[in-house]
Design a protein around this motif. Structure first.
Motif, PDB file in Angstrom:
ATOM      1  N   ALA A  85       0.869  -1.158   0.200  1.00 28.22           N
ATOM      2  CA  ALA A  85       0.028   0.075   0.021  1.00 28.22           C
ATOM      3  C   ALA A  85       0.766   1.240  -0.020  1.00 28.22           C
ATOM      4  O   ALA A  85       0.464   2.178  -0.641  1.00 28.22           O
ATOM      5  CB  ALA A  85      -0.874  -0.014   1.133  1.00 28.22           C
ATOM      6  N   ARG A  86       1.988   1.446   0.562  1.00 24.12           N
ATOM      7  CA  ARG A  86       2.855   2.388   0.772  1.00 24.12           C
ATOM      8  C   ARG A  86       3.231   2.562  -0.570  1.00 24.12           C
ATOM      9  O   ARG A  86       3.472   3.830  -0.860  1.00 24.12           O
ATOM     10  CB  ARG A  86       3.909   2.244   1.766  1.00 24.12           C
ATOM     11  CG  ARG A  86       4.992   3.283   1.739  1.00 24.12           C
ATOM     12  CD  ARG A  86       6.021   2.568   2.857  1.00 24.12           C
ATOM     13  NE  ARG A  86       6.733   1.579   2.086  1.00 24.12           N
ATOM     14  CZ  ARG A  86       8.067   1.757   1.734  1.00 24.12           C
ATOM     15  NH1 ARG A  86       8.665   2.937   1.632  1.00 24.12           N
ATOM     16  NH2 ARG A  86       8.990   0.752   1.028  1.00 24.12           N
ATOM     17  N   THR A  87       3.931   1.611  -1.190  1.00 27.80           N
ATOM     18  CA  THR A  87       4.298   1.740  -2.733  1.00 27.80           C
ATOM     19  C   THR A  87       3.367   2.255  -3.673  1.00 27.80           C
ATOM     20  O   THR A  87       3.538   3.359  -4.462  1.00 27.80           O
ATOM     21  CB  THR A  87       5.023   0.665  -3.176  1.00 27.80           C
ATOM     22  OG1 THR A  87       6.072  -0.087  -2.434  1.00 27.80           O
ATOM     23  CG2 THR A  87       5.401   0.396  -4.450  1.00 27.80           C
ATOM     24  N   ALA A  88       2.018   1.817  -3.701  1.00 29.42           N
ATOM     25  CA  ALA A  88       0.793   2.380  -4.305  1.00 29.42           C
ATOM     26  C   ALA A  88       0.665   3.808  -4.083  1.00 29.42           C
ATOM     27  O   ALA A  88       0.569   4.597  -5.034  1.00 29.42           O
ATOM     28  CB  ALA A  88      -0.375   1.464  -4.239  1.00 29.42           C
ATOM     29  N   VAL A 128       3.697  -2.994  -8.782  1.00 27.33           N
ATOM     30  CA  VAL A 128       4.873  -3.116  -9.319  1.00 27.33           C
ATOM     31  C   VAL A 128       4.990  -2.518 -10.775  1.00 27.33           C
ATOM     32  O   VAL A 128       5.541  -1.886 -11.370  1.00 27.33           O
ATOM     33  CB  VAL A 128       5.760  -4.313  -9.431  1.00 27.33           C
ATOM     34  CG1 VAL A 128       6.859  -4.538 -10.535  1.00 27.33           C
ATOM     35  CG2 VAL A 128       6.233  -4.933  -8.012  1.00 27.33           C
ATOM     36  N   PHE A 129       3.648  -3.025 -11.524  1.00 22.53           N
ATOM     37  CA  PHE A 129       3.411  -2.444 -13.059  1.00 22.53           C
ATOM     38  C   PHE A 129       2.708  -1.134 -12.985  1.00 22.53           C
ATOM     39  O   PHE A 129       2.531  -0.935 -14.060  1.00 22.53           O
ATOM     40  CB  PHE A 129       2.782  -3.566 -13.763  1.00 22.53           C
ATOM     41  CG  PHE A 129       3.629  -4.692 -13.916  1.00 22.53           C
ATOM     42  CD1 PHE A 129       4.624  -4.460 -14.853  1.00 22.53           C
ATOM     43  CD2 PHE A 129       3.771  -5.797 -13.454  1.00 22.53           C
ATOM     44  CE1 PHE A 129       5.432  -5.475 -15.552  1.00 22.53           C
ATOM     45  CE2 PHE A 129       4.765  -6.930 -13.683  1.00 22.53           C
ATOM     46  CZ  PHE A 129       5.490  -6.783 -14.641  1.00 22.53           C
ATOM     47  N   LEU A 130       2.043  -0.562 -11.849  1.00 26.45           N
ATOM     48  CA  LEU A 130       1.272   0.588 -11.943  1.00 26.45           C
ATOM     49  C   LEU A 130       2.345   1.895 -12.502  1.00 26.45           C
ATOM     50  O   LEU A 130       3.303   1.738 -12.011  1.00 26.45           O
ATOM     51  CB  LEU A 130       1.002   0.971 -10.722  1.00 26.45           C
ATOM     52  CG  LEU A 130      -0.397   0.451 -10.208  1.00 26.45           C
ATOM     53  CD1 LEU A 130      -0.885   0.826  -8.851  1.00 26.45           C
ATOM     54  CD2 LEU A 130      -1.552   0.902 -11.128  1.00 26.45           C
ATOM     55  N   ARG A 131       1.896   2.656 -13.338  1.00 23.67           N
ATOM     56  CA  ARG A 131       2.512   3.761 -13.580  1.00 23.67           C
ATOM     57  C   ARG A 131       2.092   4.792 -12.698  1.00 23.67           C
ATOM     58  O   ARG A 131       0.760   4.834 -12.073  1.00 23.67           O
ATOM     59  CB  ARG A 131       2.086   4.303 -15.030  1.00 23.67           C
ATOM     60  CG  ARG A 131       2.352   3.379 -16.252  1.00 23.67           C
ATOM     61  CD  ARG A 131       1.966   4.265 -17.264  1.00 23.67           C
ATOM     62  NE  ARG A 131       2.382   3.215 -18.492  1.00 23.67           N
ATOM     63  CZ  ARG A 131       1.848   2.968 -19.828  1.00 23.67           C
ATOM     64  NH1 ARG A 131       0.846   3.769 -20.025  1.00 23.67           N
ATOM     65  NH2 ARG A 131       2.379   2.390 -20.450  1.00 23.67           N
ATOM     66  N   PRO A 132       3.131   5.648 -12.082  1.00 21.48           N
ATOM     67  CA  PRO A 132       2.681   6.777 -11.308  1.00 21.48           C
ATOM     68  C   PRO A 132       1.688   7.637 -11.991  1.00 21.48           C
ATOM     69  O   PRO A 132       1.900   7.792 -13.191  1.00 21.48           O
ATOM     70  CB  PRO A 132       4.071   7.491 -11.069  1.00 21.48           C
ATOM     71  CG  PRO A 132       5.030   6.328 -11.433  1.00 21.48           C
ATOM     72  CD  PRO A 132       4.716   5.483 -12.521  1.00 21.48           C
TER      73      PRO A 132
END
Length: 145
Positions: A26-29, A55-59
């Motif tokens: 959740a912190r990474t997202a 991991v695969f989400l774009r900012p």
């Protein structure tokens, strides 16, 4: 140690591991601009699927952003190690009417302990891949300098 205290210790350990890995995901997202609570909830439900998504989400706001190669390779290695570890865990013939001696024998089996340890190592590699993909904002980078 009796069966109930062994199972309670294992349950508490799994709960701590689930909550802490969900927090990292959740912190990474959130560092990529997405909802902390939503990803925490989904990571509690299924950490593996949510870790891959994180991991695969774009900012948000970055159209051409790509996932880090190191995070993707760590994620692939972690999934491979985890499934190899799960494959080493022996099949059990336990039923609801099985006695506690059969369950203690399974928990004390070296093959079970080895497979569970390898699967745990895979989980930690996956969480390391997600933590490696944590993005800092430009303000945080300036503060670190």
């Amino acid at each position: 140690m009796d069966l109930n205290s062994t199972l309670l210790l294992a349950l508490v350990g799994l709960l701590v591991l689930t909550v802490s890995s969900s927090f990292v995901i959740a912190r990474t997202a959130k560092s990529k601009g997405y909802s902390f609570g939503l990803f925490f909830f989904f990571a509690i439900i299924s950490y593996l699927i949510t870790a891959v998504i994180a991991v695969f989400l774009r900012p948000k706001g970055e159209v051409n952003a790509k996932p880090k190669i190191s995070s993707v390779s760590l994620l692939a290695a972690g999934v491979l190690v985890e499934f190899i570890g799960i494959g080493y865990i022996p099949d059990s013939q336990l039923t609801t009417s099985s006695d506690s001696a059969a369950l203690l024998a399974l928990l004390g089996d070296p093959q079970f302990i080895g497979g569970a340890s390898i699967a745990l190592a895979g989980l930690l590699i996956i969480i390391g891949a997600v933590a490696n993909d944590y993005r800092t904002s430009a303000k945080d980078e300036v503060r670190q300098l």
